[in-house]
Design a protein around this motif. Structure first.
Motif, short mmCIF file in Angstrom:
data_model
loop_
_atom_site.label_atom_id
_atom_site.label_comp_id
_atom_site.label_asym_id
_atom_site.label_seq_id
_atom_site.Cartn_x
_atom_site.Cartn_y
_atom_site.Cartn_z
N ILE A 29 -15.99 32.64 63.50
CA ILE A 29 -16.21 32.33 62.08
C ILE A 29 -16.50 30.84 61.93
CG2 ILE A 29 -15.12 32.26 59.81
CD1 ILE A 29 -13.58 34.77 60.56
N ARG A 30 -15.74 30.02 62.67
CA ARG A 30 -15.92 28.57 62.57
C ARG A 30 -17.34 28.19 63.00
NH1 ARG A 30 -12.61 26.09 59.35
NH2 ARG A 30 -10.71 26.78 60.36
N THR A 31 -17.87 28.88 63.98
CA THR A 31 -19.26 28.61 64.40
C THR A 31 -20.22 28.94 63.26
OG1 THR A 31 -18.65 29.17 66.66
CG2 THR A 31 -21.00 29.15 66.16
N GLY B 170 -14.93 31.90 55.27
CA GLY B 170 -14.79 32.98 56.23
C GLY B 170 -13.65 33.92 55.89
N ILE B 171 -13.76 35.13 56.39
CA ILE B 171 -12.67 36.10 56.27
C ILE B 171 -12.42 36.65 57.67
CG2 ILE B 171 -11.91 38.29 55.30
CD1 ILE B 171 -13.78 37.77 52.93
N ILE C 189 -10.83 29.71 55.77
CA ILE C 189 -10.90 31.03 56.42
C ILE C 189 -9.67 31.82 55.94
CG2 ILE C 189 -10.85 32.32 58.59
CD1 ILE C 189 -12.14 29.95 59.98
N GLU C 190 -9.93 32.91 55.27
CA GLU C 190 -8.84 33.77 54.78
C GLU C 190 -8.51 34.79 55.88
OE1 GLU C 190 -8.08 37.06 51.21
OE2 GLU C 190 -10.04 36.16 51.47
#
Lengths: 354, 249
Positions: free
Chosen positions: B72-74, B83-84, B199-200
């Motif tokens: 997600i970080r990418t 992000g989730i 990010i959740e």
């Protein structure tokens, strides 16, 4: 104390590695050599787009204000790819030097241009006998009587010097200097030049580390493919023990380079010794890996048909860049003989930069 | 319009995968993992749509172990906004992923879902189609071109024998093929910004979905090694071998 890279640092390194794996292959370097060029403008544009050039420049002057630790994996990736363009020299050495001269409007103007990627700045430092890439730089920083001058390349006289690496052109540079070209007095220049040596040696060590790994990667790949007596030559001890020895040297060098990057910029004698140790260890690792790669490739290793020669030449060139092995041994000796040693002193120093 | 982009963490495409000795799968311990390349193309397309002003927000979703947050970080570094992470240690199969995505769609209400046509680890090529069926949305699979015109997505699809162009009523699902775009490299400033993007993390139970696998993996085996070829001396000999040995003509 955290001994690992952050996710962001790892991602920056990985991004550069991926870009260069696609854009800086052996075939690209050969094409560049055939064209008689040292830099590829298209590749440089893509590198500039990554926004790396101002990484070590303070945020107050438009940079990202990051540390050497944030750029060390990038330098390693550049060495691994044998990148000819001056990403490390620009982002790691020249621009932080200019940014450290806040009182000079001339330096600030060229810093802004260089951060945008429009021009590169060549650096004539007393520790290096010749100036790298002076022919393609927009401006050159020269040391005259200890003071720093920034002259436009068009106004400088360049005399080409022999270079073992076809992608690293070296020049003797002379240029008319005046009060208008001066960007720092001798007194102001001294600490800036000292910091530049440390950054230069550190990032050169990281490039040598990447280069050493590339040499061993090439040799291992060839040893898996080339067959003799019905088996890949890598299956024979005479080959694989040499490759393992080179890899051990590389693995022992890696933490030394990373530890040097983690030293604070004002770490004094301890930081100097760490950086010099890193440069020495990386030079030896690259030398062993490159020579082993030539031997493993057999007669092919002496030809231009395989890529080993590109990395062998780069390792020879970088071995003496930003300080010869003798210069760095002397700096290590100053630490060993000039400061108390032992666990209490060593770890006390480590804790100060936690 | 919100765009939802599911991104999967897979073994890096440069890694030569090795089958586990017990045949229960492939080795992933100590192996370099990356974002599924087709999902990178999906993220890139979503970012381009936002740059054109078509989209307002891009949400990257990944599912699986906590390490999926790296994927997600990418996506965030490439340009996604938030992000989730649906965190679970259960092995997720396409139907479970589609159900979880359906639940996220109910929560986020995106106008478009752009996702890879398949993941390079299992090559299932199923999740996008299953999700379309569960949501009752239009689908444009194997997209090589995507244009948003009003409330329709014009998708050029790579099909056997040529290109097919379909017009989909939004909301819709588009699955990306290789030639849709060339994903960008995340720039250093964007990598630094991604650190601050949220990010959740949720669990499948929070979405009311049971992700238990429905398919049983029987075994995983290496493909048979290719045997050395044979040089024939003439065309006639080749034809004879194709007739009598290969029995293909």
């Amino acid at each position: 104390m955290n001994f690992t890279f952050t996710d962001e640092q790892a991602m920056i390194g990985e991004t550069v590695r991926s870009l260069l794996a696609a854009e800086c292959q052996g075939s690209h370097l050969r094409a560049l050599m055939r064209a008689g060029a040292t830099h590829d403008a298209g590749r440089w544009r893509k590198i500039v787009a990554l926004g790396l050039l101002g990484s070590l420049v303070p945020e107050t002057v438009g940079g990202l204000g990051l540390s050497a630790c944030d750029l060390i994996l990038v330098a390693e990736a550049c060495g691994h790819a044998g990148l000819p363009e001056p990403l490390v020299e620009t982002a790691g050495i020249a621009l932080p030097l200019l940014a450290a001269l806040p009182d000079s409007s001339r330096a600030a103007a060229w810093l802004a241009r260089a951060m945008s990627g429009d021009v590169t700045i060549a650096l004539g430092h007393p520790v290096n006998p010749f100036v790298l890439d002076a022919d393609v730089a927009g401006a050159i920083v020269l040391v005259v009587d200890g003071a720093l001058h920034l002259v436009e390349s068009a106004e400088a006289t360049l005399i080409a010097q022999p270079s073992v690496d076809p992608f690293r052109r070296l020049f003797s540079v002379s240029a008319p200097t005046s009060a208008a070209t001066m960007i720092a007095t001798a007194k102001a220049a001294a600490p800036v030049l000292a910091a530049a040596v440390n950054r230069g040696a550190l990032f050169t060590a990281a490039q040598l580390l990447g280069l050493a790994q590339r040499c061993n990667d090439l040799a291992v790949a060839y040893a898996k493919e080339r067959q003799q007596f019905g088996e890949p030559i890598g299956s024979y001890q005479a080959i694989k023990h040499h490759l393992a020895t080179a890899q051990v040297r590389i693995e022992f060098c890696r933490p030394v380079v990373y530890a040097a990057a983690a030293m604070p910029p004002d770490g004094g004698m301890h930081a100097k010794a760490r950086i010099s140790h890193a440069k020495l260890a990386a030079t030896e690792a690259a030398d062993l890996a490159a020579r082993t790669a030539v031997q493993v490739h057999g007669a092919m290793g002496y030809s231009w048909e395989v890529d080993v020669h590109l990395f062998l030449k780069r390792s020879l060139a970088l071995a003496n860049a930003w300080g010869t092995p003798l210069y760095h041994r002397e700096r290590c000796a100053m630490r060993v003989f000039g400061a108390p040693v032992g666990p209490a002193h060593t770890f006390a120093q480590e804790l100060r930069h936690d | 319009m919100k765009i939802l982009v599911p991104v999967k963490r897979v073994v890096d495409y440069n890694v030569k995968v090795r089958v586990k000795s017990d045949g229960s799968g492939v080795e992933t311990q100590g192996v370099k993992m990356s974002m599924n390349p087709f999902d990178e193309i999906a993220v890139e397309e979503a970012v381009r749509l936002r740059e054109k002003g078509v989209a307002t927000e891009i949400i990257a979703v990944s599912m699986g172990l906590p390490a999926c947050a790296e994927t997600i970080r990418t996506a965030l570094a490439m340009g996604a906004d938030r992000g989730i992470l649906v965190e679970t240690d259960v092995e997720l199969q396409p139907l479970a992923v589609a159900k979880l995505l359906k639940a996220i769609v109910a929560k986020e209400n995106p106008g478009l879902i752009v996702m890879g046509k398949q993941a390079i680890d299992d090559d299932m090529n199923a999740t996008g189609q299953m999700l379309a069926a569960l949501l009752g949305w239009s689908q444009g699979t194997f997209a090589s071109k995507l244009v948003i015109e009003g409330d329709h997505a014009i998708v050029t699809r790579e099909v056997d024998g040529g290109l097919e162009t379909v017009s989909l009523q939004l909301p819709a699902i588009v699955t990306t093929d290789l030639r849709l775009n060339e994903p960008r490299y995340a720039s250093l400033p964007n990598i630094m910004k991604a650190r601050k993007k949220p990010i959740e993390t949720i669990r499948p139970a929070d979405l009311g979905v049971d992700p238990a696998p429905r398919l049983t993996l029987v075994t995983v085996a290496e493909p048979p090694k290719r045997v050395a070829g044979v040089k024939v001396k003439s065309v006639a000999e080749l034809v004879a071998k194709l007739k009598t040995e290969a029995k293909v003509i």
